[in-house]
Each structure stands twice: as C-alpha cells, then as structure tokens.
Design a protein around this motif. Structure first.
Motif, PDB file in Angstrom:
ATOM      1  N   ASP A   1       0.836  -1.205   0.000  1.00 22.49           N
ATOM      2  CA  ASP A   1       0.000   0.000   0.000  1.00 22.49           C
ATOM      3  C   ASP A   1       0.872   1.256   0.000  1.00 22.49           C
ATOM      4  N   ALA A   2       1.894   1.252   0.851  1.00 24.60           N
ATOM      5  CA  ALA A   2       2.760   2.425   0.988  1.00 24.60           C
ATOM      6  C   ALA A   2       3.581   2.672  -0.271  1.00 24.60           C
ATOM      7  N   LEU A   3       4.076   1.626  -0.887  1.00 24.32           N
ATOM      8  CA  LEU A   3       4.919   1.797  -2.069  1.00 24.32           C
ATOM      9  C   LEU A   3       4.116   2.323  -3.253  1.00 24.32           C
ATOM     10  N   VAL A   4       2.884   1.869  -3.392  1.00 15.94           N
ATOM     11  CA  VAL A   4       2.007   2.415  -4.432  1.00 15.94           C
ATOM     12  C   VAL A   4       1.763   3.900  -4.171  1.00 15.94           C
ATOM     13  N   GLN A   5       1.476   4.245  -2.917  1.00 14.37           N
ATOM     14  CA  GLN A   5       1.233   5.646  -2.569  1.00 14.37           C
ATOM     15  C   GLN A   5       2.483   6.492  -2.764  1.00 14.37           C
ATOM     16  N   PHE A   6       3.648   5.948  -2.399  1.00 14.70           N
ATOM     17  CA  PHE A   6       4.902   6.691  -2.547  1.00 14.70           C
ATOM     18  C   PHE A   6       5.170   7.011  -4.015  1.00 14.70           C
ATOM     19  N   GLU A   7       4.926   6.063  -4.886  1.00 10.98           N
ATOM     20  CA  GLU A   7       5.177   6.313  -6.309  1.00 10.98           C
ATOM     21  C   GLU A   7       4.302   7.443  -6.840  1.00 10.98           C
ATOM     22  N   HIS A   8       3.062   7.516  -6.369  1.00 11.12           N
ATOM     23  CA  HIS A   8       2.129   8.502  -6.896  1.00 11.12           C
ATOM     24  C   HIS A   8       2.177   9.840  -6.159  1.00 11.12           C
ATOM     25  N   GLU A   9       2.492   9.832  -4.868  1.00  9.50           N
ATOM     26  CA  GLU A   9       2.415  11.052  -4.071  1.00  9.50           C
ATOM     27  C   GLU A   9       3.747  11.484  -3.481  1.00  9.50           C
ATOM     28  N   GLY A  10       4.746  10.608  -3.519  1.00  9.30           N
ATOM     29  CA  GLY A  10       6.044  10.960  -2.979  1.00  9.30           C
ATOM     30  C   GLY A  10       6.081  10.984  -1.458  1.00  9.30           C
ATOM     31  N   LEU A  11       7.180  11.499  -0.932  1.00 12.04           N
ATOM     32  CA  LEU A  11       7.384  11.514   0.514  1.00 12.04           C
ATOM     33  C   LEU A  11       6.373  12.391   1.238  1.00 12.04           C
TER      34      LEU A  11
END
Length: 274
Positions: free
Chosen positions: A200-210
């Motif tokens: 979940d976090a890695l998908v979000q990181f790719e789209h929204e960044g840190l």
C-alpha cells in the motif's frame, strides 16, 4: 486482520500460499519465496533483478550474512526474528526514491500497530520498541536498464527482532528489543499484514512521494522535542532539540545556532546521554 497464535516453531508453518491468501489487493501481484537459509536476502534479490518479472518477496528462515546500514552486520536468530527483502519496481527514476526509508518505516509501524505492537521511528531507518531497536531497514536501489530511464527497482531489506536473547545485545554492543509473544503470533498472518502495508505504501509513494508520509513519520518520531546529538565518524557535529523531518527526508534539529537540516549519509542520531 486478526492475530492468531500457535505454539510451534514460528518458522515451521510459513507458507507462500497462506501469506498470499491473507494479503490485501495491493500485495496480490507479489511473488513470495521462502528459503531455509541464505547469506543475504537483499544480495540475492539484487543479483536476480534482471530475471524478475514483477515484485518479489524473499524471506529467509535463517540469514547468515545480513547487512545493515553503512556496511554494518545485521544479526538474526532462526525462530526469533524475521528477515526478508522486497524487490519493487517503480515507474520513477532512482533519484525520485529519496526518502523511501521513511515511508517504509511508517508502513511497518502502522502494520505492526494492527497487532498491538506500538513502535516509534528513529531517523533514518530504525523502529524502536520501548526505546530499544526492534527493526532495521536497508534499501538498495538500481535502474531498470538503459531504457527507459524513468523506471527503477528498490530492494527493501527488513530485519525484525522478536525474542532475541541477551547474548545478541552483548555482541551488538547495545540493547535490542525483545517481544517474546510476537514470535507466538501466526507468522503467515503477520507477514501478510506487513507485506500488505508495504505494498500500500509503495504504491502511494510512487504517486504522491514523501509528502504523503512526512506528517505520519513525525507523529511517530521517537525523539520529538528531545535533546539529541548527530554523530559523524565518532564526533558530535550537532546537538539540539529534535524537530522531525522535512519534505525531502532530512532530520531537523534546533541548535543554539539555529535550525539544522541533516541528510542521512553515514551519520548517526542518538539521544543525549543523561
């Protein structure tokens, strides 16, 4: 997700099929491999990146040459710790992965909270339980080849202590966390929770960044408002009040001379000794 318990050796019943069946949709594409023993799960996945068709989790029941940050050795014990790595392909270039360890720390902390394990985060890549190190994160990144340039891999290595004994603390030279009942949790359920949280976090990181994680990281900061020191090559280079992390993952410390932003590198963050 419930946390069932059993009394057998925690590694005995680990099953890729059972873990996959318990995962949330974001983790369903992940191929799960479990091996009895290897040197380093990170090294194995890095070596095999050209052959990977998609995201892959490699879990070792026993790891003999685990690695931590700055070339340190990561010690583990069979049946008393979890050691695994996740290879994940991003649709962004390597330089866009700055701050990924902080996002992974948040993901792990939030996943562990589902099992009533409340941890704090120590910048840049540790999880603390009752002030002692429970888990460490080592991320190694690589481009996905010459074309396209906007694709990269990250191999995310994670070691979680559960019921390590005093001898390990003595060997390391500092105390480590011990949660004996954690080793009694159903390990397939635990791994599914951790993998789902990471995906979940890695998908979000790719789209929204840190930016999607800095507020969450700061709410879990182990040393917020405390006096801390920044040590580089054995020397104290900054001392002041910890003020969390900024939008690019730098640790902020309020010193007598003003606010300082520290990049990770090989520096160490420590609370000031009383």
């Amino acid at each position: 997700m419930s946390a069932c318990r059993y009394n057998a050796d925690m590694t005995a019943t680990l099953s890729p099929e059972q873990i996959a069946a318990l995962c949330r949709p974001s983790a369903q594409p992940v191929r799960i491999r479990i091996v009895e023993e290897t040197g380093s799960t990170n090294a194995d996945l890095l070596a095999g990146l050209p052959m990977l068709a998609g995201p892959t989790l490699l879990l070792a029941k026993h790891q003999t040459a685990g690695r931590g940050r700055a070339g340190r050795t990561w010690l583990s014990a069979q049946g008393k710790s979890l050691t695994f790595s996740l290879a994940w392909k991003f649709g962004v270039p390597v330089h866009a992965l700055v701050g990924l360890p902080l996002a992974v720390g948040v993901a792990l902390a939030e996943a562990l909270a589902m099992f009533n394990i409340d941890v704090k985060l120590k910048w840049p890549n540790d999880l603390l339980y009752n002030g002692r190190k429970l888990a460490g994160i080592l991320i190694e990144s690589a481009g996905a080849g010459s074309v396209p340039h906007d694709v990269s891999w990250a191999v995310i290595g994670i070691g979680i202590n559960m019921s390590l004994d005093q001898s390990v603390s003595e060997h390391i030279g500092r105390p480590v966390a011990s949660i004996p009942w954690m080793a009694e949790l159903d390990q397939n359920t635990l791994m599914a929770g951790l993998l789902s949280g990471l995906a979940d976090a890695l998908v979000q990181f790719e789209h929204e960044g840190l930016a999607a994680f800095t507020g969450r990281w700061n709410s879990l900061d182990a040393y917020a408002g405390q006096v801390v020191t920044i040590i580089d090559n054995g020397q104290v280079v900054h001392e002041g009040i910890g003020a969390g992390v900024d939008g690019i993952g730098r640790f902020l410390i309020d010193t007598p001379g003003g606010r300082v932003a520290v990049m990770a590198g090989d520096v160490s963050l420590r609370p000031r000794e009383a």
